[in-house]
Motif scaffolding. Structure first.
Motif, PDB file in Angstrom:
ATOM      1  N   ASP A 139       0.852  -1.180   0.000  1.00  0.00           N
ATOM      2  CA  ASP A 139       0.000   0.000   0.000  1.00  0.00           C
ATOM      3  C   ASP A 139       0.894   1.237   0.000  1.00  0.00           C
ATOM      4  OD1 ASP A 139      -2.526   1.401   2.192  1.00  0.00           O
ATOM      5  OD2 ASP A 139      -2.248   1.496   0.030  1.00  0.00           O
ATOM      6  N   VAL A 140       0.734   2.109  -0.979  1.00  0.00           N
ATOM      7  CA  VAL A 140       1.559   3.306  -1.110  1.00  0.00           C
ATOM      8  C   VAL A 140       1.033   4.391  -0.203  1.00  0.00           C
ATOM      9  CG1 VAL A 140       2.254   5.115  -2.692  1.00  0.00           C
ATOM     10  CG2 VAL A 140       2.226   2.738  -3.462  1.00  0.00           C
ATOM     11  N   GLN A 141       1.898   4.893   0.675  1.00  0.00           N
ATOM     12  CA  GLN A 141       1.494   5.959   1.579  1.00  0.00           C
ATOM     13  C   GLN A 141       2.605   6.982   1.754  1.00  0.00           C
ATOM     14  OE1 GLN A 141       0.239   4.164   5.284  1.00  0.00           O
ATOM     15  NE2 GLN A 141      -1.836   3.865   4.537  1.00  0.00           N
ATOM     16  N   LEU A 142       2.187   8.217   1.980  1.00  0.00           N
ATOM     17  CA  LEU A 142       3.095   9.295   2.336  1.00  0.00           C
ATOM     18  C   LEU A 142       2.680   9.834   3.695  1.00  0.00           C
ATOM     19  CD1 LEU A 142       3.292  11.312  -1.003  1.00  0.00           C
ATOM     20  CD2 LEU A 142       5.034   9.789  -0.075  1.00  0.00           C
ATOM     21  N   GLN A 143       3.655  10.077   4.530  1.00  0.00           N
ATOM     22  CA  GLN A 143       3.398  10.584   5.869  1.00  0.00           C
ATOM     23  C   GLN A 143       4.156  11.880   6.059  1.00  0.00           C
ATOM     24  OE1 GLN A 143       1.453   9.027   8.380  1.00  0.00           O
ATOM     25  NE2 GLN A 143       1.780  10.817   9.656  1.00  0.00           N
ATOM     26  N   ALA A 144       3.434  12.973   6.163  1.00  0.00           N
ATOM     27  CA  ALA A 144       4.061  14.269   6.408  1.00  0.00           C
ATOM     28  C   ALA A 144       4.069  14.544   7.903  1.00  0.00           C
ATOM     29  CB  ALA A 144       3.311  15.372   5.672  1.00  0.00           C
ATOM     30  N   SER A 145       5.150  15.135   8.387  1.00  0.00           N
ATOM     31  CA  SER A 145       5.261  15.445   9.803  1.00  0.00           C
ATOM     32  C   SER A 145       6.209  16.624   9.986  1.00  0.00           C
ATOM     33  CB  SER A 145       5.783  14.230  10.578  1.00  0.00           C
ATOM     34  OG  SER A 145       7.074  13.880  10.128  1.00  0.00           O
ATOM     35  N   GLY A 146       6.228  17.131  11.206  1.00  0.00           N
ATOM     36  CA  GLY A 146       7.165  18.197  11.548  1.00  0.00           C
ATOM     37  C   GLY A 146       6.554  19.558  11.762  1.00  0.00           C
ATOM     38  N   GLY A 147       5.275  19.675  11.540  1.00  0.00           N
ATOM     39  CA  GLY A 147       4.634  20.965  11.756  1.00  0.00           C
ATOM     40  C   GLY A 147       4.587  21.329  13.228  1.00  0.00           C
ATOM     41  N   GLY A 148       4.267  22.572  13.484  1.00  0.00           N
ATOM     42  CA  GLY A 148       4.174  23.046  14.855  1.00  0.00           C
ATOM     43  C   GLY A 148       4.207  24.557  14.905  1.00  0.00           C
ATOM     44  N   LEU A 149       4.408  25.060  16.096  1.00  0.00           N
ATOM     45  CA  LEU A 149       4.427  26.508  16.330  1.00  0.00           C
ATOM     46  C   LEU A 149       5.872  27.005  16.309  1.00  0.00           C
ATOM     47  CD1 LEU A 149       3.006  29.156  17.161  1.00  0.00           C
ATOM     48  CD2 LEU A 149       3.262  28.396  19.546  1.00  0.00           C
ATOM     49  N   VAL A 150       6.108  28.054  15.547  1.00  0.00           N
ATOM     50  CA  VAL A 150       7.441  28.637  15.482  1.00  0.00           C
ATOM     51  C   VAL A 150       7.307  30.152  15.428  1.00  0.00           C
ATOM     52  CG1 VAL A 150       7.491  28.425  12.957  1.00  0.00           C
ATOM     53  CG2 VAL A 150       9.641  28.583  14.230  1.00  0.00           C
ATOM     54  N   GLU A 151       8.249  30.844  16.016  1.00  0.00           N
ATOM     55  CA  GLU A 151       8.233  32.301  15.974  1.00  0.00           C
ATOM     56  C   GLU A 151       8.711  32.793  14.615  1.00  0.00           C
ATOM     57  OE1 GLU A 151       9.071  33.348  20.693  1.00  0.00           O
ATOM     58  OE2 GLU A 151      10.511  33.901  19.154  1.00  0.00           O
ATOM     59  N   ALA A 152       8.241  33.947  14.239  1.00  0.00           N
ATOM     60  CA  ALA A 152       8.713  34.559  12.995  1.00  0.00           C
ATOM     61  C   ALA A 152      10.233  34.697  13.045  1.00  0.00           C
ATOM     62  CB  ALA A 152       8.050  35.912  12.791  1.00  0.00           C
ATOM     63  N   GLY A 153      10.861  34.354  11.946  1.00  0.00           N
ATOM     64  CA  GLY A 153      12.311  34.369  11.893  1.00  0.00           C
ATOM     65  C   GLY A 153      12.938  33.037  12.252  1.00  0.00           C
ATOM     66  N   GLY A 154      12.137  32.140  12.773  1.00  0.00           N
ATOM     67  CA  GLY A 154      12.639  30.836  13.186  1.00  0.00           C
ATOM     68  C   GLY A 154      12.661  29.830  12.052  1.00  0.00           C
ATOM     69  N   SER A 155      12.980  28.596  12.413  1.00  0.00           N
ATOM     70  CA  SER A 155      13.124  27.519  11.430  1.00  0.00           C
ATOM     71  C   SER A 155      12.287  26.306  11.825  1.00  0.00           C
ATOM     72  CB  SER A 155      14.596  27.101  11.315  1.00  0.00           C
ATOM     73  OG  SER A 155      15.410  28.157  10.874  1.00  0.00           O
ATOM     74  N   ARG A 156      11.994  25.526  10.802  1.00  0.00           N
ATOM     75  CA  ARG A 156      11.243  24.293  11.022  1.00  0.00           C
ATOM     76  C   ARG A 156      11.605  23.347   9.886  1.00  0.00           C
ATOM     77  NH1 ARG A 156       8.582  23.320  15.922  1.00  0.00           N
ATOM     78  NH2 ARG A 156       7.363  21.425  15.626  1.00  0.00           N
ATOM     79  N   ARG A 157      11.694  22.059  10.200  1.00  0.00           N
ATOM     80  CA  ARG A 157      11.933  21.070   9.154  1.00  0.00           C
ATOM     81  C   ARG A 157      10.764  20.111   9.067  1.00  0.00           C
ATOM     82  NH1 ARG A 157      16.757  16.595   8.442  1.00  0.00           N
ATOM     83  NH2 ARG A 157      15.503  15.472   9.985  1.00  0.00           N
ATOM     84  N   LEU A 158      10.206  20.004   7.895  1.00  0.00           N
ATOM     85  CA  LEU A 158       9.135  19.048   7.633  1.00  0.00           C
ATOM     86  C   LEU A 158       9.719  17.807   6.973  1.00  0.00           C
ATOM     87  CD1 LEU A 158       6.371  21.418   6.192  1.00  0.00           C
ATOM     88  CD2 LEU A 158       6.911  20.898   8.580  1.00  0.00           C
ATOM     89  N   SER A 159       9.093  16.681   7.249  1.00  0.00           N
ATOM     90  CA  SER A 159       9.502  15.416   6.654  1.00  0.00           C
ATOM     91  C   SER A 159       8.335  14.784   5.915  1.00  0.00           C
ATOM     92  CB  SER A 159       9.990  14.452   7.732  1.00  0.00           C
ATOM     93  OG  SER A 159      11.116  14.961   8.413  1.00  0.00           O
ATOM     94  N   CYS A 160       8.663  14.108   4.845  1.00  0.00           N
ATOM     95  CA  CYS A 160       7.663  13.367   4.078  1.00  0.00           C
ATOM     96  C   CYS A 160       8.232  11.968   3.870  1.00  0.00           C
ATOM     97  CB  CYS A 160       7.397  14.045   2.740  1.00  0.00           C
ATOM     98  SG  CYS A 160       6.251  13.174   1.663  1.00  0.00           S
ATOM     99  N   ALA A 161       7.689  11.009   4.591  1.00  0.00           N
ATOM    100  CA  ALA A 161       8.201   9.650   4.552  1.00  0.00           C
ATOM    101  C   ALA A 161       7.300   8.769   3.697  1.00  0.00           C
ATOM    102  CB  ALA A 161       8.301   9.088   5.963  1.00  0.00           C
TER     103      ALA A 161
END
Length: 124
Positions: free
Chosen positions: A1-23
Motif C-alpha cells: 500500500d503506497v502511503q506518504l506521511q508528512a510530519s514536523g509541523g508546529g508553532l514557530v516564531e517569525a524568523g525561526g526555522s522548522r523542518r518538515l519530513s515526508c516519509a
C-alpha cells in the motif's frame, strides 16, 4: 500500500526555522518527483518546492527562494523541507505529494499520491 506521511509541523516564531519530513512507505521515491504544497485559510493550495529525487533537481516558488530547501535522504524514502526565516505568511497546512511524471513542472502538475497535512503556525 503506497502511503506518504508528512510530519514536523508546529508553532514557530517569525524568523525561526522548522523542518518538515515526508516519509514514503510501500515504495521508494527514487523515480518520483516530490512536491511540497501549502494551503492557508481562505486561500488556494499552492506549490512551494519540489524535487526530482533521482537527480536532486529542485524548484521553488519565488516567495520561498533562499529560505526553504527541499532535499531527500540517501535511502530516497524521505524528503525534507527545511524552512528558515519563517514569516507569518508562511503559516499554512503543508502537504507532500509524489508522482513519477510531475517533473519538471512539479509546482503545478497533478500528483497521484498525497500525504496528510501538517500545520505550521508562525507567530509574529
Amino acid at each position: 500500500d503506497v502511503q506518504l506521511q508528512a510530519s514536523g509541523g508546529g508553532l514557530v516564531e517569525a524568523g525561526g526555522s522548522r523542518r518538515l519530513s515526508c516519509a514514503a512507505s510501500g515504495f521508494s521515491l527514487d523515480a518520483y518527483a516530490v512536491g511540497w504544497f501549502r494551503q492557508a485559510p481562505g486561500k488556494e493550495r499552492e506549490g512551494v518546492a519540489c524535487i526530482s529525487v533521482s537527480d536532486g533537481s529542485t524548484y521553488y516558488r519565488d516567495s520561498v527562494k533562499g529560505r526553504f530547501t527541499v532535499s531527500s535522504d540517501n535511502a530516497k524514502t524521505t524528503v525534507y523541507l527545511q524552512m528558515n526565516s519563517l514569516k507569518p505568511e508562511d503559516m499554512a497546512v503543508y502537504y507532500c505529494a509524489a508522482d513519477p511524471y510531475a517533473f519538471p513542472r512539479c509546482l503545478t502538475s497533478p500528483y497521484d499520491y498525497w500525504g496528510q497535512g501538517t500545520l505550521v503556525t508562525v507567530s509574529s
